[in-house]
Design an enzyme around this catalytic site. Structure first.
Site, PDB file in Angstrom:
ATOM      1  N   HIS A 168      25.993  -9.644  14.823  1.00  0.00           N
ATOM      2  CA  HIS A 168      25.303 -10.619  13.986  1.00  0.00           C
ATOM      3  C   HIS A 168      25.289 -10.209  12.522  1.00  0.00           C
ATOM      4  O   HIS A 168      24.371 -10.559  11.773  1.00  0.00           O
ATOM      5  CB  HIS A 168      23.873 -10.856  14.491  1.00  0.00           C
ATOM      6  CG  HIS A 168      23.244 -12.113  13.935  1.00  0.00           C
ATOM      7  ND1 HIS A 168      23.869 -13.337  13.919  1.00  0.00           N
ATOM      8  CD2 HIS A 168      22.019 -12.342  13.364  1.00  0.00           C
ATOM      9  CE1 HIS A 168      23.081 -14.245  13.387  1.00  0.00           C
ATOM     10  NE2 HIS A 168      21.948 -13.668  13.042  1.00  0.00           N
ATOM     11  N   SER A 196      13.452  -8.206  11.024  1.00  0.00           N
ATOM     12  CA  SER A 196      14.216  -8.002   9.796  1.00  0.00           C
ATOM     13  C   SER A 196      14.431  -6.512   9.548  1.00  0.00           C
ATOM     14  O   SER A 196      13.584  -5.686   9.902  1.00  0.00           O
ATOM     15  CB  SER A 196      13.456  -8.595   8.607  1.00  0.00           C
ATOM     16  OG  SER A 196      14.046  -8.212   7.375  1.00  0.00           O
ATOM     17  N   GLU A 213      19.528 -16.507  19.312  1.00  0.00           N
ATOM     18  CA  GLU A 213      18.610 -15.507  18.761  1.00  0.00           C
ATOM     19  C   GLU A 213      17.218 -15.699  19.366  1.00  0.00           C
ATOM     20  O   GLU A 213      16.554 -16.693  19.090  1.00  0.00           O
ATOM     21  CB  GLU A 213      18.545 -15.632  17.241  1.00  0.00           C
ATOM     22  CG  GLU A 213      19.933 -15.769  16.596  1.00  0.00           C
ATOM     23  CD  GLU A 213      19.892 -15.678  15.084  1.00  0.00           C
ATOM     24  OE1 GLU A 213      19.154 -14.813  14.565  1.00  0.00           O
ATOM     25  OE2 GLU A 213      20.612 -16.445  14.432  1.00  0.00           O
ATOM     26  N   TYR A 257      18.098 -20.507  17.410  1.00  0.00           N
ATOM     27  CA  TYR A 257      17.006 -19.615  17.815  1.00  0.00           C
ATOM     28  C   TYR A 257      16.307 -20.091  19.076  1.00  0.00           C
ATOM     29  O   TYR A 257      16.428 -21.243  19.486  1.00  0.00           O
ATOM     30  CB  TYR A 257      15.970 -19.524  16.689  1.00  0.00           C
ATOM     31  CG  TYR A 257      16.353 -18.585  15.577  1.00  0.00           C
ATOM     32  CD1 TYR A 257      15.701 -17.368  15.395  1.00  0.00           C
ATOM     33  CD2 TYR A 257      17.381 -18.912  14.705  1.00  0.00           C
ATOM     34  CE1 TYR A 257      16.050 -16.505  14.365  1.00  0.00           C
ATOM     35  CE2 TYR A 257      17.745 -18.056  13.671  1.00  0.00           C
ATOM     36  CZ  TYR A 257      17.073 -16.862  13.515  1.00  0.00           C
ATOM     37  OH  TYR A 257      17.434 -16.008  12.511  1.00  0.00           O
TER      38      TYR A 257
END
Length: 571
Positions: A94, A256, A463, A500
């Site tokens: 990714h 993140s 995701e 997602y």
């Protein structure tokens, strides 16, 4: 127990020539060079005469059905009846600094612009080369499994959507100063030993590969790529001739690699240019070092037992959700894919999208369109009642299933081309007729579970957020009735890409992740429902398995694909 295992890696032979990279959706994020080579890395695991398990990970932002179909065709030509598609996993790191243009669907190629056949061919060729190496180097290998939590003071991952995460009733609620705790900090590691020495490894740990911003112009594997290169370098220094280290993704949806908390935007702005590459390298090496430390700390659990796999394609745009996964509701369903305003606004630290004032206007327009549709007595507007029931509080900007933007046909969007290059490209392709019968995003998705001895691996497309992934694994593990020495894990971004998957509670926040959960607020429940069915099939003896092995994604018209192929890169 020893399996016959081989591994290999091959470079993606893609020349950067100005096409936009996949990930941030920014037309200006063009590749004009390569900082570090991008690879396909593969493992092949066999036990006796049965078809091998194959796990292939790409330094790419996504996997598409076109990519998987190409790899499947290559394997069928090489292995014939010895190939079992249900035992092939194709996934990615990714990285947002890799090539795009590899999908037959319209939306995620838009920024490239369009479909780039040469990119797709290069991906399939690299996978074929890596798999060839793996098949040729099979030898007796012991496989072990390790797991260990990354210490809280290792600055490697933060939850970027804390308000949504804290909505979940089954989580510990954290403050903005504790975003590094609001995620799964456990790294899962599968290691491969020959003559008592580790020669290859597969790490599963969820964190976005977005250390590098959309302001850079070089292909790069980002943190996951650096983790692989570092681990392979360390193994080579210990005498391993051809080491392969895959650092794949777990539940990265809301995770993140950048600090999130008070002062996060100010802190992120200080990391620019060369500092971003240094930061990506540092983050990756922290992941790699943790994996190496796990290996040094203990032998882990020896893996033994059969190899197996099940694969089924499911239309996720029209799924009834079992009440147990829908808060007891009996009428919960998914819908055709829709993208919310929050998706187009991006994430403030990792990848900002449209400016806030434009987002405000878009939300007002989306709300007005919702009110108009729900008040309408026109027969053609009646299906929207079901759509909005599934999509819940989402401010729908792009109705990807019906190919409308705020109610307008794609070629009729009332926004000047100069206002937004992506809108201009969307309108151009629509007016050419390049999107008339092509899906904007995939809806018929591959769901897969593989068995490696005492391990079960849920291979999910797209995701998954931290809690969404945990709930899915728990549902599958319960259905499999695993023994105490058996473990169920999740590998994401597998076999296709559609956006997602958040929990129902997270979805209500309509942060970026919820805006990009395209099949509506019951998406996770639909995945749980379908994966539980697949788990029951895996649990049953081969001769008693009853599950859908015939459904496949619809083919994209060659004529339309040609109209959006090899489009000139923007200056």
């Amino acid at each position: 127990m020893h399996y016959q295992v081989g591994w290999g890696k091959a470079q993606l032979d893609i020349t950067p020539c100005g096409y936009a990279m996949h990930g941030f959706g920014m037309p200006g994020h063009r590749a004009t060079g390569t900082r570090n080579p991008l690879y396909a890395r593969c493992f092949v695991i066999q036990d006796g005469d049965s078809a091998p398990l194959m796990y292939c990970c790409l330094d790419m932002g996504y996997v598409t059905h076109a990519m998987r179909s190409g790899v499947v065709a290559w394997l069928e030509s090489q292995l014939g009846d010895d190939f079992d598609e249900s035992r092939l996993v194709l996934t990615c790191t990714h990285t947002h600094s890799g090539p795009g243009g590899c999908a037959h669907e319209g939306l995620y190629n838009l920024v490239t612009p369009g479909f780039v056949p040469e990119h797709l061919d290069a991906v399939v060729a690299a996978c074929g080369s890596a798999l060839s190496q793996a098949l040729e180097t099979r030898a007796a290998t012991e496989i072990r499994y390790h797991q260990q939590v990354l210490a809280e003071d290792i600055p490697v991952a933060w939850n970027r959507s804390l308000k949504a995460h804290n909505r979940n009733p089954d989580v510990t609620r954290y403050s903005p100063n504790q975003t590094h705790l609001a995620l799964d900090r456990t790294m899962h590691l599968i290691s491969f030993y020959r003559q008592g020495k580790v020669e290859a490894m597969l790490s599963l740990f969820g964190v976005h590969a977005t250390c590098l911003s959309s302001h850079l112009a070089e292909y790069d594997g980002d943190n996951k790529g650096y983790a692989s290169l570092h681990a392979e370098s360390c193994l080579h220094a210990e005498g391993v001739e051809n080491p392969v280290a895959i650092f794949a993704q777990g539940t990265a949806g809301d995770v993140s690699p950048h600090y999130h908390g008070p002062g996060d935007l100010k802190r992120r702005r200080k990391i620019k240019g060369e500092k971003e590459y240094a930061y990506a390298r540092q983050n990756g090496q922290r992941q790699s070092q943790h994996a190496l430390d796990m290996l040094a700390a203990g032998e882990g659990q020896s893996i033994s037992g059969p190899l197996d796999g099940v694969l089924s394609y499911v239309d996720m745009s029209n799924q009834a959700v079992a009440p147990e996964f829908a808060n007891g509701q009996t009428q919960a369903r998914t819908s055709s894919p829709c993208h919310g305003v929050a998706f187009f606004c991006g994430t403030p630290v990792d990848g900002p999208g449209m400016p806030a004032p434009l987002g405000f206007v878009a939300r007002r327009l989306a709300s007005a369109e919702r009110r108009r549709k729900l008040k309408s007595s026109s027969p053609e507007d009646r299906p929207y009642q079901e759509l909005y029931a599934s999509q819940g509080p989402k401010d729908i900007l792009l109705d990807a299933g019906r190919k409308r933007v705020l109610g307008y046909r794609l070629g009729k969007i009332p926004l000047p081309d100069l206002a937004d290059p992506l809108v201009a490209e969307l309108k151009r392709q629509a007016k050419l007729g390049a999107l008339e019968n092509s899906p904007m995003v995939p809806s018929v998705l591959p769901l897969q579970i593989i068995q490696l001895g005492s391990l079960r691996l849920v291979c999910a497309p797209g995701e998954f957020t931290t809690t969404a992934g945990r709930r899915l694994v728990a549902s599958v593990a319960k259905s499999l009735s695993l023994a105490d020495d058996e473990t169920c894990l999740i590998s994401t971004y597998c076999n296709d890409y559609m956006g997602y998957v958040t929990t129902y509670e997270e979805y209500q926040e309509q942060a970026y992740e919820g805006g990009h959960t395209v099949y509506g607020q019951w998406t996770l429940g639909a995945f749980q429902t379908c994966f539980v069915t697949l788990a029951r099939a895996l649990k049953a003896p081969q001769e008693n398995r009853r599950y859908d092995t015939h459904t496949l994604p619809p083919s994209v018209p060659d004529s339309e694909l040609a109209l959006r192929s090899n489009l000139p890169a923007r200056n």
